[in-house]
Write an enzyme that holds these catalytic residues in place. Structure first.
Site, PDB file in Angstrom:
ATOM      1  CE  LYS A 227     -10.942   1.656   4.369  1.00  0.00           C
ATOM      2  NZ  LYS A 227      -9.752   1.230   4.566  1.00  0.00           N
TER       3      LYS A 227
ATOM      4  CB  SER B 232     -11.633   2.429   0.475  1.00  0.00           C
ATOM      5  OG  SER B 232     -11.571   1.780  -0.073  1.00  0.00           O
TER       6      SER B 232
ATOM      7  CD  GLU C 212     -14.050  -4.011   2.356  1.00  0.00           C
ATOM      8  OE1 GLU C 212     -13.959  -2.733   1.733  1.00  0.00           O
ATOM      9  OE2 GLU C 212     -12.979  -4.798   2.471  1.00  0.00           O
TER      10      GLU C 212
ATOM     11  CG  MET D 118      -1.942  -1.015   1.134  1.00  0.00           C
ATOM     12  SD  MET D 118      -3.039  -0.095   0.077  1.00  0.00           S
ATOM     13  CE  MET D 118      -3.917   0.961   0.166  1.00  0.00           C
ATOM     14  N   GLY D 119       1.944   0.935   0.563  1.00  0.00           N
ATOM     15  CA  GLY D 119       2.922   2.450   0.921  1.00  0.00           C
ATOM     16  C   GLY D 119       3.837   2.921  -0.300  1.00  0.00           C
TER      17      GLY D 119
ATOM     18  CG  HIS E  89     -15.240   2.243   2.772  1.00  0.00           C
ATOM     19  ND1 HIS E  89     -14.598   1.656   2.739  1.00  0.00           N
ATOM     20  CD2 HIS E  89     -16.080   2.679   1.572  1.00  0.00           C
ATOM     21  CE1 HIS E  89     -14.213   0.426   1.185  1.00  0.00           C
ATOM     22  NE2 HIS E  89     -15.169   1.665   0.869  1.00  0.00           N
ATOM     23  CG  ASN E  90     -12.853  -1.536   6.137  1.00  0.00           C
ATOM     24  OD1 ASN E  90     -13.018  -0.167   5.141  1.00  0.00           O
ATOM     25  ND2 ASN E  90     -11.575  -1.641   6.251  1.00  0.00           N
TER      26      ASN E  90
HETATM   27  C1  6PG Z   1     -10.344  -0.717   1.544  1.00  0.00           C
HETATM   28  C2  6PG Z   1     -10.479  -2.171   2.070  1.00  0.00           C
HETATM   29  C3  6PG Z   1      -9.656  -2.507   3.499  1.00  0.00           C
HETATM   30  C4  6PG Z   1      -9.270  -3.785   3.994  1.00  0.00           C
HETATM   31  C5  6PG Z   1      -9.772  -5.042   3.304  1.00  0.00           C
HETATM   32  C6  6PG Z   1      -9.511  -5.816   4.543  1.00  0.00           C
HETATM   33  O1  6PG Z   1     -11.370  -0.198   1.437  1.00  0.00           O
HETATM   34  O2  6PG Z   1      -9.685  -0.951   0.333  1.00  0.00           O
HETATM   35  O3  6PG Z   1     -11.280  -1.800   2.998  1.00  0.00           O
HETATM   36  O4  6PG Z   1      -9.045  -1.210   3.727  1.00  0.00           O
HETATM   37  O5  6PG Z   1      -8.146  -3.582   4.130  1.00  0.00           O
HETATM   38  O6  6PG Z   1     -10.895  -5.265   2.372  1.00  0.00           O
HETATM   39  O7  6PG Z   1     -10.429  -6.288   4.823  1.00  0.00           O
HETATM   40  P1  6PG Z   1     -10.387  -7.830   5.846  1.00  0.00           P
HETATM   41  O8  6PG Z   1      -9.976  -8.277   5.974  1.00  0.00           O
HETATM   42  O9  6PG Z   1     -11.138  -7.273   7.238  1.00  0.00           O
HETATM   43  O10 6PG Z   1     -12.189  -8.441   5.181  1.00  0.00           O
END
Ligand code: 6PG
Length: 477
Positions: free
Chosen positions: A183, A128, A190, A13-14, A186-187
């Protein structure tokens, strides 16, 4: 030369975020605890833009123009604190530390407060979109002091995803932990989206009798309509994938135990603290944890229940249309619950989060990006103080149209023994909200009976108690 921005923590990510800044014309100082990673980045991607590879914390800080903008992309929790402790003493008032990890917003609040005392701006920033998003344009949710956004905002706007109308998917969400809070939710959403899609898949498979490849086609069709979204799109990809080793559908060779790193769970924990009913998100988190209890599931294989009998071809197609309705209606409920939690967090912490702006920055880049978010934005545009998404006329009408099918789908699941915790919880929430009377009155009576907890009356102000153990007369409490 000096760098306009620095990134420390060069895991994927970084690294991708650093490359994104460089590709957009910024000079980026890069740093990692293990120097080899820094070198590898510069070697492999140096041609993409201007990187300054640095080896020590001092070198890294010295490479940054002032006020310094230092992005940390390390694991949430202890590792983030360790990096802050390492760099904060090297910084000066006005410098900025930006935490782009999935931090808990309470940690962000604590860190922001501590660093503020040293004159350092701390920006907890939700990012995200996974690896691809970080590289090509994520949805970005920065919190922290508003003035930090004046200098940081334009850079983030440049590297962020753009919505279809061209608007950058980033906004200053609010002070201190607001960005990480949003965020987190958001998750949570998700998780709920993924659970609802999972239930739709299982119903199509076990009740309608479709194969994974056929279900992939159904999702592709849905993706042309109002469910158009990244998660529906990738679901079709995953379902149509065939395992090379066995020739079986990929989905049949994967162990059916879902993992989680914690942000969905946090969403529910915080909702409990704030008293916000996020039942759909909670069911999604519980469904993952239930799936992981292998021993418990094994021990339950003999339990009685109906065996799903697949439908005929025509009925199956009609059923698929109903599942689409159920999925859409349940999705409206999940988002209703998630936005309620953001509103409650904003109220509790005095963040003044603009819900319309949040839906706008989720339109591109993030995992839950979807055409649907345009409609949420439109709902808040039409009425900024909307009490709930369900109060929006368009959503209310869509649910009104979907509800018969939604109920039929839940009934089919119940009858055939296919669990639909997400669909069912969403429907229960909807029916509870629209009920004119709830059994909560009875709950109050019970509480008053066993604990003299008192109750309020529908016809008079005040708190009352009935002398249950005596003559059952009522007294003012
Ligand atoms: C995002 C995702 C991310 C998250 C993964 C894994 O917005 O890009 O939400 O941040 O790390 O979805 O989440 P889990 O391992 O809890 O399913």
């Amino acid at each position: 030369t000096s760098a306009q921005i620095g990134v420390t923590g060069l895991a994927v990510m970084g690294r991708n975020l650093a490359r994104n800044f460089a590709r957009n014309g910024y000079t980026v100082a890069v740093h990692n605890r293990t120097v080899a990673r820094t070198k590898a980045l510069v070697e492999e991607f140096g041609s993409e833009g201007d990187f300054i590879g640095t080896e020590t914390a001092e070198e890294f800080v010295a490479a940054l123009e002032r006020p310094r903008r230092l992005v940390i992309m390390v694991k949430a929790g202890g590792p983030t604190d360790a990096v802050i402790e390492e760099f904060a003493p090297l910084l000066e008032p006005g410098d900025m530390i930006i935490d782009g990890g999935n931090a808990h917003f309470a940690d962000t609040r604590r860190r922001e407060k501590a660093l503020r005392e040293q004159g350092i701006h701390f920006v907890g920033m939700g990012v995200s979109g996974g690896e691809e998003g970080a590289l090509h344009g994520p949805s970005i949710m920065p919190g922290g002091p508003k003035e930090s956004y004046d200098s940081l905002g334009p850079m983030l706007e440049k590297i962020s995803a753009k919505a279809k109308d061209g608007a950058p998917c980033v906004t200053h969400v609010g002070p201190d932990g607001a960005g990480h809070f949003v965020k987190m939710v958001h998750n949570g959403i998700e998780y709920a989206d993924m659970q609802l899609i999972g239930e739709a898949y299982q119903l199509l498979r076990d009740v309608a009798g479709y194969s994974p490849a056929e279900i992939a086609e159904i999702f592709r069709t849905w993706n042309q309509g109002r469910l158009d979204s990244y998660l529906i799109e990738i679901t079709a990809e995953v379902l149509s994938h065939v395992d090379a080793a066995t020739g079986k559908p990929f989905v049949d060779v994967v162990v059916d135990q879902a993992e989680q790193k914690g942000t969905g769970r946090w969403t529910v924990q915080i909702a409990l603290d704030l008293g916000v009913p996020v039942s759909g998100i909670a069911e999604a988190v519980f469904a993952r944890s239930l799936s992981g209890h292998a021993g418990l599931r094994e021990a339950s294989q003999g339990l009685a229940g109906p065996k799903a009998a697949p439908l005929g071809k025509e009925e199956a197609a009609a059923f698929a249309d109903r599942v689409e309705q159920a999925l859409y209606a349940s999705k409206i409920v999940s988002y209703t619950q998630g936005f309620h939690e953001i509103a409650a967090g904003s109220e509790e912490y005095g963040w003044d989060v603009d819900l319309g702006a949040v839906s706008a920055i989720w339109r591109g880049g993030c995992i839950i990006r979807a055409a649907f978010l345009d409609r949420i934005r439109a709902a808040y545009d039409a009425r900024a103080d909307l009490p709930s998404l369900l109060s929006d006329e368009t959503f209310a009408r869509e649910i009104a149209d979907a509800q018969d099918d939604w109920r039929e789908v839940v009934i089919a699941g119940v009858r055939q023994g296919v669990p639909t915790p997400g669909f069912s919880a969403a429907l229960a929430y909807y029916d509870a909200l629209r009920a004119s009377r709830l059994p909560a009155a009875l709950t109050q009576g019970q509480r008053d009976f066993f604990g003299a907890h008192t109750y309020r009356r529908v016809d008079r102000e005040g708190a009352f108690h009935t002398l249950w153990g005596g003559d059952r007369s009522e007294v003012s409490a």
